[in-house]
Scaffold this motif. Structure first.
Motif, mmCIF file in Angstrom:
data_model
loop_
_atom_site.group_PDB
_atom_site.id
_atom_site.type_symbol
_atom_site.label_atom_id
_atom_site.label_comp_id
_atom_site.label_asym_id
_atom_site.label_seq_id
_atom_site.Cartn_x
_atom_site.Cartn_y
_atom_site.Cartn_z
ATOM 1 N N GLY A 158 0.826 -1.222 0.000
ATOM 2 C CA GLY A 158 0.000 0.000 0.000
ATOM 3 C C GLY A 158 0.849 1.256 0.000
ATOM 4 O O GLY A 158 0.617 2.201 -0.761
ATOM 5 N N GLU A 159 1.907 1.220 0.834
ATOM 6 C CA GLU A 159 2.789 2.396 0.932
ATOM 7 C C GLU A 159 3.461 2.669 -0.414
ATOM 8 O O GLU A 159 3.675 3.813 -0.808
ATOM 9 C CB GLU A 159 3.859 2.131 1.995
ATOM 10 N N SER A 160 3.758 1.561 -1.136
ATOM 11 C CA SER A 160 4.462 1.741 -2.422
ATOM 12 C C SER A 160 3.572 2.441 -3.444
ATOM 13 O O SER A 160 4.062 3.159 -4.320
ATOM 14 C CB SER A 160 4.927 0.387 -2.972
ATOM 15 N N VAL A 161 2.265 2.261 -3.308
ATOM 16 C CA VAL A 161 1.342 2.946 -4.244
ATOM 17 C C VAL A 161 1.335 4.446 -3.952
ATOM 18 O O VAL A 161 1.307 5.282 -4.843
ATOM 19 C CB VAL A 161 -0.079 2.349 -4.116
ATOM 20 N N ALA A 162 1.433 4.767 -2.648
ATOM 21 C CA ALA A 162 1.422 6.187 -2.235
ATOM 22 C C ALA A 162 2.767 6.864 -2.493
ATOM 23 O O ALA A 162 2.822 8.050 -2.802
ATOM 24 C CB ALA A 162 1.072 6.275 -0.756
ATOM 25 N N LYS A 163 3.866 6.082 -2.380
ATOM 26 C CA LYS A 163 5.207 6.681 -2.486
ATOM 27 C C LYS A 163 6.084 5.914 -3.471
ATOM 28 O O LYS A 163 7.134 5.349 -3.107
ATOM 29 C CB LYS A 163 5.886 6.675 -1.106
ATOM 30 N N PRO A 164 5.686 5.851 -4.752
ATOM 31 C CA PRO A 164 6.453 5.041 -5.724
ATOM 32 C C PRO A 164 7.908 5.483 -5.855
ATOM 33 O O PRO A 164 8.802 4.630 -5.913
ATOM 34 C CB PRO A 164 5.687 5.225 -7.023
ATOM 35 N N LEU A 165 8.167 6.796 -5.827
ATOM 36 C CA LEU A 165 9.559 7.239 -6.022
ATOM 37 C C LEU A 165 10.432 6.795 -4.863
ATOM 38 O O LEU A 165 11.581 6.402 -5.037
ATOM 39 C CB LEU A 165 9.607 8.757 -6.206
ATOM 40 N N ASP A 166 9.878 6.810 -3.654
ATOM 41 C CA ASP A 166 10.661 6.327 -2.503
ATOM 42 C C ASP A 166 11.009 4.848 -2.698
ATOM 43 O O ASP A 166 12.118 4.409 -2.396
ATOM 44 C CB ASP A 166 9.851 6.481 -1.199
ATOM 45 N N TYR A 167 10.031 4.083 -3.195
ATOM 46 C CA TYR A 167 10.269 2.642 -3.381
ATOM 47 C C TYR A 167 11.282 2.378 -4.478
ATOM 48 O O TYR A 167 12.201 1.577 -4.328
ATOM 49 C CB TYR A 167 8.933 1.923 -3.642
ATOM 50 N N TYR A 168 11.165 3.110 -5.618
ATOM 51 C CA TYR A 168 12.141 2.895 -6.692
ATOM 52 C C TYR A 168 13.523 3.347 -6.269
ATOM 53 O O TYR A 168 14.527 2.676 -6.503
ATOM 54 C CB TYR A 168 11.677 3.600 -7.972
ATOM 55 N N ALA A 169 13.583 4.499 -5.541
ATOM 56 C CA ALA A 169 14.899 4.994 -5.105
ATOM 57 C C ALA A 169 15.525 4.019 -4.120
ATOM 58 O O ALA A 169 16.689 3.631 -4.250
ATOM 59 C CB ALA A 169 14.741 6.370 -4.467
ATOM 60 N N ASN A 170 14.743 3.593 -3.131
ATOM 61 C CA ASN A 170 15.321 2.755 -2.078
ATOM 62 C C ASN A 170 15.631 1.346 -2.585
ATOM 63 O O ASN A 170 16.748 0.851 -2.446
ATOM 64 C CB ASN A 170 14.343 2.674 -0.893
ATOM 65 N N ASN A 171 14.650 0.703 -3.181
ATOM 66 C CA ASN A 171 14.833 -0.711 -3.546
ATOM 67 C C ASN A 171 15.752 -0.865 -4.758
ATOM 68 O O ASN A 171 16.700 -1.652 -4.735
ATOM 69 C CB ASN A 171 13.476 -1.363 -3.830
ATOM 70 N N ILE A 172 15.508 -0.083 -5.805
ATOM 71 C CA ILE A 172 16.316 -0.251 -7.013
ATOM 72 C C ILE A 172 17.622 0.523 -6.897
ATOM 73 O O ILE A 172 18.708 -0.002 -7.170
ATOM 74 C CB ILE A 172 15.502 0.179 -8.257
ATOM 75 N N GLY A 173 17.535 1.742 -6.378
ATOM 76 C CA GLY A 173 18.765 2.521 -6.194
ATOM 77 C C GLY A 173 19.731 1.823 -5.262
ATOM 78 O O GLY A 173 20.934 1.720 -5.546
ATOM 79 N N GLY A 174 19.192 1.290 -4.178
ATOM 80 C CA GLY A 174 20.056 0.587 -3.215
ATOM 81 C C GLY A 174 20.704 -0.639 -3.834
ATOM 82 O O GLY A 174 21.890 -0.924 -3.616
ATOM 83 N N THR A 175 19.937 -1.348 -4.653
ATOM 84 C CA THR A 175 20.481 -2.557 -5.290
ATOM 85 C C THR A 175 21.566 -2.195 -6.309
ATOM 86 O O THR A 175 22.611 -2.845 -6.389
ATOM 87 C CB THR A 175 19.353 -3.344 -5.976
ATOM 88 N N ILE A 176 21.341 -1.128 -7.074
ATOM 89 C CA ILE A 176 22.354 -0.703 -8.059
ATOM 90 C C ILE A 176 23.644 -0.313 -7.340
ATOM 91 O O ILE A 176 24.748 -0.724 -7.725
ATOM 92 C CB ILE A 176 21.816 0.456 -8.928
ATOM 93 N N SER A 177 23.505 0.416 -6.250
ATOM 94 C CA SER A 177 24.682 0.813 -5.466
ATOM 95 C C SER A 177 25.415 -0.420 -4.944
ATOM 96 O O SER A 177 26.645 -0.523 -5.029
ATOM 97 C CB SER A 177 24.224 1.701 -4.300
ATOM 98 N N LEU A 178 24.653 -1.391 -4.468
ATOM 99 C CA LEU A 178 25.256 -2.629 -3.955
ATOM 100 C C LEU A 178 25.984 -3.371 -5.065
ATOM 101 O O LEU A 178 27.141 -3.796 -4.905
ATOM 102 C CB LEU A 178 24.160 -3.527 -3.361
ATOM 103 N N LEU A 179 25.363 -3.489 -6.227
ATOM 104 C CA LEU A 179 25.965 -4.247 -7.329
ATOM 105 C C LEU A 179 27.217 -3.561 -7.858
ATOM 106 O O LEU A 179 28.206 -4.214 -8.209
ATOM 107 C CB LEU A 179 24.941 -4.473 -8.449
ATOM 108 N N ARG A 180 27.193 -2.236 -7.906
ATOM 109 C CA ARG A 180 28.401 -1.503 -8.331
ATOM 110 C C ARG A 180 29.564 -1.791 -7.370
ATOM 111 O O ARG A 180 30.685 -2.086 -7.796
ATOM 112 C CB ARG A 180 28.149 0.008 -8.361
ATOM 113 N N ALA A 181 29.276 -1.734 -6.079
ATOM 114 C CA ALA A 181 30.338 -1.972 -5.093
ATOM 115 C C ALA A 181 30.822 -3.417 -5.171
ATOM 116 O O ALA A 181 32.021 -3.703 -5.088
ATOM 117 C CB ALA A 181 29.828 -1.659 -3.695
#
Ligand code: WQD
Length: 341
Positions: free
Chosen positions: A87-110
């Motif tokens: 439900g929260e992801s529907v209200a805050k999609p940018l937070d979810y994309y930034a946190n979940n996908i951004g965090g994963t990209i940062s992890l994979l780069r490292a």
């Protein structure tokens, strides 16, 4: 192996930390504590009988990740960290994309920078979308109906694309069905903040007196008793699946492996209520309300591939799941304390 567990202070992460340690691995945790209490660490060290190194920062901080992977000589990563409320992801999609996908990209780069090539990713049966036939097999197409689900679909794709860039990558995509239950000690368990979205923690809070009654979202589905059917899997069985998956990708050359982690059996909401009443001796009052938007009638796994390839199978029954949930909830009525306990 020396394993970095991202989100290791969380519900599934903490149970997996214990099982990795028990399997003889060394574990380092990174968690930003946005959805976990520091008290979990003390409980983990109590249960593990040894210190559990924890680094508190956001995966978006790539420099800290580089240093951590290098200094801790990490061999593999089990990646849980991410936001997970539909439900929260529907209200805050940018937070979810930034946190979940951004965090994963940062992890994979490292990881690539530090030549750490093994990753076990916490995916979800939610990637099977709304119209998948049951029992669900890993070769079904993926889709989502909410931003949270899309982050899982997208991260799986990112991992498949990254695996092509260097033959040393070894990726496990683990698709969880409905994780429930708690460690047999009752010292760690699921502690959602606010009103629980998910069935089992809500039932547990009704049983312990924190909530008045359960709302059953719909009893007009085409299922055994009209209520929603799901494949509930004990978090200890789920954690064991992570240990087996990590071992398998360390011993085989396949770049990307996808496994369902489920029991292969479905239980209805009313069956969960009955099992919980049996396990706890408490009555669970409920009322039936209209269906919840986005819910599907039935979801359960075909776990044959994990059984065949990993030699893994969920062992615990629904009553075991309810009994272990009840032990956690009844000995921690308010969940984890805020201070140090
Ligand atoms: C289970 C059943 C509800 C609460 C969600 C996420 C999924 C995954 C697991 C992360 C359904 C019914 C629920 C309540 C109810 N999370 N229910 N009253 O929806 O299968 O999956 O959690 O990966 O992504 O979508 O789990 O526990 O919310 O619901 O009647 O108060 O219980 O309708 O049939 P779900 P759930």
């Amino acid at each position: 192996m020396r394993v970095l567990v991202t989100g290791g202070a969380g519900y599934i992460g903490s149970h997996t930390v214990l099982q990795l340690l028990r399997a003889g691995h060394e574990v380092v945790v990174v968690d930003d504590f946005s959805n976990a209490k520091p008290t979990v660490v003390g409980r983990l060290e109590e249960l593990a009988g040894q210190p559990v190194p924890v680094h508190a920062f956001d995966l978006a901080d790539g420099d800290k990740l580089d240093v951590l992977l290098a200094q801790e000589r990490i061999d593999a990563v089990v990646h849980f960290a991410g936001s997970k409320a539909v439900g929260e992801s529907v209200a805050k999609p940018l937070d979810y994309y930034a946190n979940n996908i951004g965090g994963t990209i940062s992890l994979l780069r490292a990881m690539a920078q530090q030549r750490v090539w093994r990753i076990v990713f916490s995916s979800s049966a939610t990637v099977y979308g709304e119209h998948a036939p049951v029992p669900m097999t890993e070769d079904l197409p993926t889709s989502a109906t909410n931003p949270y689900g899309w982050t899982k679909v997208m991260i799986e794709q990112i991992l498949r694309d990254v695996a092509v860039t260097d033959e040393r990558w070894r990726v496990a995509l683990l698709r969880y069905f409905n994780p429930v239950g708690a460690h047999g000690s009752g010292r760690i368990g699921e502690d959602p903040s606010g009103i629980p979205n998910n069935l089992m923690p809500y039932v547990a809070q009704v049983a312990v007196g924190r909530r008045e009654e359960l709302t059953v979202f719909g009893d007009d589905y085409d299922t055994v008793d009209g209520t929603g059917v799901r494949d509930y899997i004990h978090v200890e069985d789920l954690a064991a699946g992570h240990v087996e998956a990590l071992q398998w990708i360390s011993e085989h050359d396949r770049a990307v492996s996808t496994w369902n982690l489920g029991t292969g059996r479905g239980s209805s909401v009313l069956q969960v209520i009955g099992a919980f009443e049996q396990a706890s001796g408490r009555t669970i009052p409920y009322r039936v309300a209209p269906r919840r938007a986005g819910d599907i009638a039935a979801s359960y796994a075909d776990p044959a591939r994990a059984e065949r390839e990993l030699g893994w199978r969920a062992e615990r029954t629904l009553v075991d799941m309810c009994a272990d949930t009840w032990r956690w909830q009844s000995t921690n009525p308010e969940g984890y304390p805020d201070g140090q306990d």
